[in-house]
Design an enzyme around this catalytic site. Structure first.
Site, PDB file in Angstrom:
ATOM      1  CG  HIS A  65      19.925 -58.777 -31.957  1.00  0.00           C
ATOM      2  ND1 HIS A  65      21.000 -59.380 -32.579  1.00  0.00           N
ATOM      3  CD2 HIS A  65      20.290 -57.491 -31.768  1.00  0.00           C
ATOM      4  CE1 HIS A  65      21.973 -58.497 -32.741  1.00  0.00           C
ATOM      5  NE2 HIS A  65      21.571 -57.338 -32.250  1.00  0.00           N
TER       6      HIS A  65
ATOM      7  CG  HIS B 107      23.670 -57.046 -35.311  1.00  0.00           C
ATOM      8  ND1 HIS B 107      24.517 -56.493 -34.398  1.00  0.00           N
ATOM      9  CD2 HIS B 107      24.275 -58.173 -35.759  1.00  0.00           C
ATOM     10  CE1 HIS B 107      25.605 -57.255 -34.294  1.00  0.00           C
ATOM     11  NE2 HIS B 107      25.478 -58.283 -35.117  1.00  0.00           N
TER      12      HIS B 107
HETATM   13  C1  LIG Z   1      22.048 -52.411 -26.155  1.00  0.00           C
HETATM   14  C2  LIG Z   1      21.515 -52.777 -27.521  1.00  0.00           C
HETATM   15  C3  LIG Z   1      22.416 -52.946 -28.575  1.00  0.00           C
HETATM   16  C4  LIG Z   1      21.942 -53.305 -29.835  1.00  0.00           C
HETATM   17  N1  LIG Z   1      22.813 -53.329 -30.889  1.00  0.00           N
HETATM   18  C5  LIG Z   1      22.327 -53.453 -32.153  1.00  0.00           C
HETATM   19  C6  LIG Z   1      23.174 -53.257 -33.283  1.00  0.00           C
HETATM   20  O1  LIG Z   1      24.380 -52.980 -33.166  1.00  0.00           O
HETATM   21  N2  LIG Z   1      22.614 -53.367 -34.517  1.00  0.00           N
HETATM   22  C7  LIG Z   1      21.295 -53.667 -34.694  1.00  0.00           C
HETATM   23  O2  LIG Z   1      20.847 -53.792 -35.832  1.00  0.00           O
HETATM   24  N3  LIG Z   1      20.476 -53.856 -33.637  1.00  0.00           N
HETATM   25  C8  LIG Z   1      20.953 -53.715 -32.389  1.00  0.00           C
HETATM   26  N4  LIG Z   1      20.109 -53.827 -31.317  1.00  0.00           N
HETATM   27  C9  LIG Z   1      18.712 -54.251 -31.547  1.00  0.00           C
HETATM   28  C10 LIG Z   1      17.865 -53.178 -32.220  1.00  0.00           C
HETATM   29  O3  LIG Z   1      18.246 -51.904 -31.786  1.00  0.00           O
HETATM   30  C11 LIG Z   1      16.392 -53.468 -31.882  1.00  0.00           C
HETATM   31  O4  LIG Z   1      16.039 -54.766 -32.331  1.00  0.00           O
HETATM   32  C12 LIG Z   1      15.428 -52.499 -32.552  1.00  0.00           C
HETATM   33  O5  LIG Z   1      15.853 -51.172 -32.379  1.00  0.00           O
HETATM   34  C13 LIG Z   1      14.037 -52.707 -31.974  1.00  0.00           C
HETATM   35  O6  LIG Z   1      13.142 -51.790 -32.540  1.00  0.00           O
HETATM   36  P1  LIG Z   1      11.624 -51.742 -32.046  1.00  0.00           P
HETATM   37  O7  LIG Z   1      10.980 -50.635 -32.780  1.00  0.00           O
HETATM   38  O8  LIG Z   1      11.037 -53.083 -32.135  1.00  0.00           O
HETATM   39  O9  LIG Z   1      11.710 -51.395 -30.488  1.00  0.00           O
HETATM   40  P2  LIG Z   1      12.415 -50.183 -29.751  1.00  0.00           P
HETATM   41  O10 LIG Z   1      13.329 -49.449 -30.666  1.00  0.00           O
HETATM   42  O11 LIG Z   1      13.004 -50.707 -28.503  1.00  0.00           O
HETATM   43  O12 LIG Z   1      11.225 -49.191 -29.437  1.00  0.00           O
HETATM   44  C14 LIG Z   1      10.287 -49.384 -28.409  1.00  0.00           C
HETATM   45  C15 LIG Z   1       9.967 -48.011 -27.845  1.00  0.00           C
HETATM   46  O13 LIG Z   1       8.762 -48.074 -27.113  1.00  0.00           O
HETATM   47  C16 LIG Z   1       8.926 -47.356 -25.903  1.00  0.00           C
HETATM   48  N5  LIG Z   1       8.007 -47.938 -24.941  1.00  0.00           N
HETATM   49  C17 LIG Z   1       8.039 -49.205 -24.442  1.00  0.00           C
HETATM   50  N6  LIG Z   1       7.049 -49.375 -23.559  1.00  0.00           N
HETATM   51  C18 LIG Z   1       6.366 -48.213 -23.508  1.00  0.00           C
HETATM   52  C19 LIG Z   1       5.251 -47.774 -22.767  1.00  0.00           C
HETATM   53  N7  LIG Z   1       4.639 -48.560 -21.891  1.00  0.00           N
HETATM   54  N8  LIG Z   1       4.807 -46.504 -22.962  1.00  0.00           N
HETATM   55  C20 LIG Z   1       5.421 -45.687 -23.843  1.00  0.00           C
HETATM   56  N9  LIG Z   1       6.507 -46.038 -24.546  1.00  0.00           N
HETATM   57  C21 LIG Z   1       6.969 -47.295 -24.390  1.00  0.00           C
HETATM   58  C22 LIG Z   1      10.386 -47.588 -25.557  1.00  0.00           C
HETATM   59  O14 LIG Z   1      10.845 -46.675 -24.589  1.00  0.00           O
HETATM   60  C23 LIG Z   1      11.036 -47.471 -26.912  1.00  0.00           C
HETATM   61  O15 LIG Z   1      11.328 -46.147 -27.228  1.00  0.00           O
HETATM   62  C24 LIG Z   1      20.544 -53.505 -30.038  1.00  0.00           C
HETATM   63  C25 LIG Z   1      19.652 -53.317 -28.982  1.00  0.00           C
HETATM   64  C26 LIG Z   1      20.115 -52.954 -27.740  1.00  0.00           C
HETATM   65  C27 LIG Z   1      19.134 -52.755 -26.619  1.00  0.00           C
END
Ligand SMILES: Cc1cc2nc3c(=O)[nH]c(=O)nc-3n(C[C@H](O)[C@H](O)[C@H](O)COP(=O)(O)OP(=O)(O)OC[C@H]3O[C@@H](n4cnc5c(N)ncnc54)[C@H](O)[C@@H]3O)c2cc1C
Length: 625
Positions: free
Chosen positions: A560, A604
C-alpha cells in the site's frame, strides 16, 4: 544482504498453476475488444497493442494519461464523459482480458510477484529486517494494481480523511465530502451465490449505481462462525457490521471488489465494455513512458516520451494536459527523470533539472505485514481451507473448472475472509500515529488458508490471522541512481525505522492481539498449533525479543505505498502537487494517483485511488469546460 524468500517461494508455487487460459466470458470480452480495435473509422475508440494501430485512428489528444491503473482509468472514464475531450491512456503493461491470474479472484495470490503482471520490483535492504530486500509488487497490466490486488474494499476511517483535509488545507477531502464520491464509485452487487448480505454489511452506507462492483464472498467458510463467535464473546474484538461507514474499529466481513465471482478492477469497470467504445477514449498498451518533456521550453510539460517493447521511442504532445498516474513507485521516478525533483541530486546524476522539488520521492509510507499462521483441523476437505487448491493439482483444476462455469466456489473470492481494525489500548505514544482515537493502529488480515506469499506447505490445513501496522510512523523514499529511466528506482519503505520505535511497539501489540484472538474459546479444537515461518515458531507467551526476531525474519509489505508526490497547499513551498493535483512550478501536468496522499490511511488503498481519480476528474473538468 539476503533476498526475501517470499519471492523465491512464490516462484515455485507459480509452477503449480497451469498457464492462463480463456474463460468463455473472457473470450467474449476479448472478441468485443478486438472488434472495436478492428472497426477503425475516423474516431473509433479501442485498446491498441501498437502505436501503428493507434495512429491509424488518432494522433492528437487533449489529455494524455500516463498509466492505465486504478486512478488513471477512473480519470480516463470521467474525462471521456465529455464528448469534447479526447483522451489517450498510455499503459506499460498488457491486457487484463483472458488472464486467469488476473480474472480469478483467489489466484491473485499468484498474480504477483515474478510475473508479467508485475513490475517485479524489490526494495533496498531493510535495515531493521535483517537487511532483507523485500519483493515489492506493483500492477503492470491494464487496471494497474487493481488488476492484481487482493480485492479487499476499505475506505479508511473518517478521521483518516479529515486529517488529509486538515493537512493540505482543503475541506473537499473531509470524510463527509468524500462519501458521495465513494458512493459514486461503488455498485453494491449480490454475491455470486445470491445469498442475503444484510448481516455482513450495511447497504445504506454504500453506492448501488456506481461503476466498480463491491460485494462479499459467495460462500461460507468453516472459520466464519468461529470468528463471529469470538466477536460476540471477547470484548477486545467487537463485531463491526460495516468498517466502511466511517467508524472502522472492530472485526467484520471483508468487502471485496468482485462482480459475480470475477475480479472487478479499474480495467473491467472504468475501462470496461460499457465505456471502452467511446470514440474519444483510446488506450495504448505496451507503451512505457520514460520522460515528460517541456513542450515549449517554458515549464509547460505536455510532451510524453515513451517506448514500445522493441525499444522504439515515440513522443506525443497533449493539447491540454498530461496526467501522471503511474503509481507511488513510478510516478516519482518519471518526474525525476523529467528533471522535476531535487535539483542538486538530479544534476549529480546528469539530469537537467527543470523544477527544484526536493519532496519528489520522499515521504513514502507503507503498511508492513507480518504473516502469522496456525495449523488447523479442517473438517470439510478438500475445500474447508484454500490450501488444497495450492497443494493439489486435481483439487485446483476442479475448483477452477467450477469457477469457469459460473464464477462460484473458492476461486471466485478474495483470500481475505474477515478484516479487523484494532488499537493498542496502552496509550503510550507521545504522538499517536493514527489519525484519531477511532482509527486503527493495526489490522487483522484473516484468511482460511495459509497466507505467507509463498507456496503453502505440501500438506496440512492452515489459518492466518496475519497483522498489518495500519498507522505506521516510519517513512521511506523512492529515489533514482542513474539517468536511465529504464533502470529500476531505489525503493526504501523504511519499515520499522521511526526513531521513537512506535512501529515496534505496535507490531508487538498486534502479534499479542492475534494470539489472544486465536486462543479464544471458539477456536479451541479447531486451531492445533502455531506454524513456523522462516524457521521461527512464535508462541502465545513470546517475549518482546522473540517477537522482534520473528518480525525481522518475516515482515513484508502488504502493498500500500503512498506519499511520494505529496500534496500540499498551494501556499506551501513544500510538497509536489497542489490541492488541484497540479505539479508545483510547472504547467500542463498533474499527478493523480495515491502518491499524492499526505498520510497513509488505515485502509487498503484501492478505494483511495479511485476516490482520488474521481475528485481529480471533477477538478480537471472544472478547469477546462
Ligand atoms: C499485490 C497487491 C495487493 C493489493 N491488495 C489490495 C487490496 O486487497 N485492497 C486494496 O484496497 N488495495 C490493495 N492493494 C493496493 C492498491 O491496489 C493500490 O494502492 C492502488 O491500486 C494504487 O492505484 P494507483 O492508481 O495509485 O496505481 P496503480 O493502480 O498501480 O496504477 C499505475 C499504473 O501505471 C502504469 N505505469 C507505471 N509506470 C508506467 C510507465 N512508465 N509507462 C506507462 N505506464 C506506467 C502501471 O503499469 C499501472 O497500470 C494491493 C496492491 C498490490 C500490488
Amino acid at each position: 544482504m539476503t533476498r526475501s524468500r517470499t519471492c523465491a517461494g512464490l516462484g515455485a508455487w507459480l509452477h503449480y498453476i497451469r498457464p492462463p487460459r480463456l474463460r468463455l466470458g473472457a473470450a467474449m470480452r476479448l472478441f468485443t475488444s478486438a472488434f472495436f480495435a478492428l472497426s477503425v473509422g475516423t474516431a473509433s475508440a479501442a485498446v491498441y497493442d501498437t502505436v501503428a494501430a493507434l495512429e491509424a485512428v488518432a494522433t492528437s489528444f487533449d489529455f494524455i494519461i500516463i498509466g492505465g491503473g486504478t486512478a488513471g482509468s477512473a480519470v480516463a472514464n470521467r474525462l471521456t464523459e465529455e464528448k469534447s475531450f479526447s483522451v489517450l491512456v498510455l499503459e506499460a503493461g498488457g491486457t487484463n482480458i483472458g488472464q486467469l491470474y488476473v480474472e480469478a479472484p483467489l489466484l491473485c495470490l499468484v498474480a504477483t510477484p515474478d510475473t508479467i503482471y508485475d513490475w517485479n520490483y524489490t526494495t533496498v535492504g531493510q535495515t531493521q529486517l535483517n537487511n532483507r530486500e523485500l519483493s515489492y509488487p506493483r500492477g503492470h497490466v491494464l487496471g494497474g494494481s487493481s488488476s492484481v490486488n487482493y480485492m479487499g474494499w476499505t475506505r479508511g476511517s473518517s478521521e483518516d480523511w479529515d486529517r488529509f483535509a486538515a493537512t493540505v488545507g482543503d475541506n473537499g477531502w473531509q470524510w463527509d465530502n468524500l462519501v458521495p464520491y465513494f458512493k459514486k464509485i461503488e455498485d453494491l452487487t449480490p454475491p455470486v451465490d445470491g445469498h442475503d448480505m444484510s448481516g455482513q454489511l450495511n447497504a445504506s452506507v454504500h453506492g448501488t449505481a456506481g461503476i466498480n462492483s463491491i460485494s462479499v464472498a459467495g460462500f461460507a467458510t468453516e472459520i466464519d462462525p468461529l470468528i463471529l463467535s469470538t466477536t460476540q464473546t471477547v470484548a477486545e474484538f467487537p463485531f463491526n457490521l460495516d468498517m466502511n461507514s466511517g467508524y472502522q474499529l472492530g472485526i467484520g466481513w471483508a468487502q471485496q471488489s468482485i462482480l459475480k465471482g470475477d475480479r472487478s478492477s479499474a480495467a473491467t469497470s472504468y475501462l470496461g465494455s460499457t465505456y471502452i467504445s467511446r470514440p474519444n477514449l483510446n488506450v495504448l498498451l505496451n507503451a512505457r513512458v520514460t520522460r515528460i518533456l517541456p513542450t515549449k521550453g517554458n515549464g509547460h510539460f505536455t510532451t510524453v516520451q515513451f517506448q514500445d517493447p522493441s525499444g522504439k521511442v515515440y513522443t506525443f504532445t497533449a493539447k491540454t494536459e498530461v496526467i501522471l498516474s503511474a503509481g507511488t513507485v513510478n510516478t516519482p521516478s518519471i518526474l525525476m527523470h523529467s528533471g522535476i525533483g531535487d535539483a542538486a541530486k538530479l544534476t549529480a546524476l546528469g539530469i537537467e533539472p527543470h523544477v527544484d522539488l526536493p519532496d519528489v520521492g520522499q515521504h513514502l509510507a507503507d503498511h508492513p505485514f507480518l504473516p502469522l499462521s496456525w495449523v488447523v483441523s479442517s473438517e470439510n476437505q478438500p475445500y474447508g481451507t484454500t490450501d488444497p487448491i495450492f497443494q493439489n493439482a486435481t483439487f485446483r483444476n476442479i475448483a477452477i473448472g467450477e469457477w469457469e462455469q459460473s464464477g462460484a466456489g473458492r476461486i471466485g473470492a478474495s483470500p481475505i475472509a474477515f478484516l479487523g481494525w484494532l488499537r493498542d489500548k496502552t496509550d503510550k505514544f507521545k504522538v499517536d500515529p493514527a489519525a484519531g482515537p477511532n482509527t486503527a493502529h493495526f489490522e487483522f488480515f484473516i484468511t482460511n488458508g495459509y497466507l505467507n506469499f509463498a507456496a503453502p506447505p505440501a500438506n496440512g490445513s492452515y489459518m492466518d490471522v496475519a497483522v498489518v501496522i495500519a498507522s505506521p510512523a516510519s517513512r521511506g523514499s523512492v529515489t533514482i541512481n542513474s539517468n536511465n529511466p529504464l533502470d529500476a528506482p531505489l525503493i526504501d519503505p523504511g519499515f520499522f525505522t521511526d526513531s521513537a520505535g512506535v512501529d515496534w511497539d505496535l507490531v508487538r501489540a498486534a502479534v499479542r492481539a492475534s494470539y489472544t484472538f486465536v486462543g479464544s474459546p471458539p477456536f479451541a479444537g479447531y486451531v492445533i498449533q502455531p506454524f513456523a515461518s522462516n524457521g521461527i515458531t512464535l508462541y502465545a507467551n513470546a517475549t518482546d525479543a522473540e517477537i522482534d526476531a520473528y518480525v525481522k525474519a518475516n515482515a513484508a509489505t502488504i502493498f500500500h505505498p503512498v506519499g511520494t508526490a505529496v500534496m500540499a497547499s498551494e501556499h506551501s513551498s513544500k510538497g509536489v502537487v497542489n490541492t488541484d493535483f497540479t505539479v508545483k512550478g510547472v504547467s500542463g501536468l498533474r499527478v493523480v494517483d495515491v502518491s499524492v496522499m499526505p498520510y497513509i490511511p488505515a485502509a487498503h488503498t484501492q478505494a483511495s485511488a479511485y476516490v482520488i481519480g474521481e475528485r481529480a476528474s471533477d477538478m480537471i473538468k472544472a478547469a477546462h469546460l
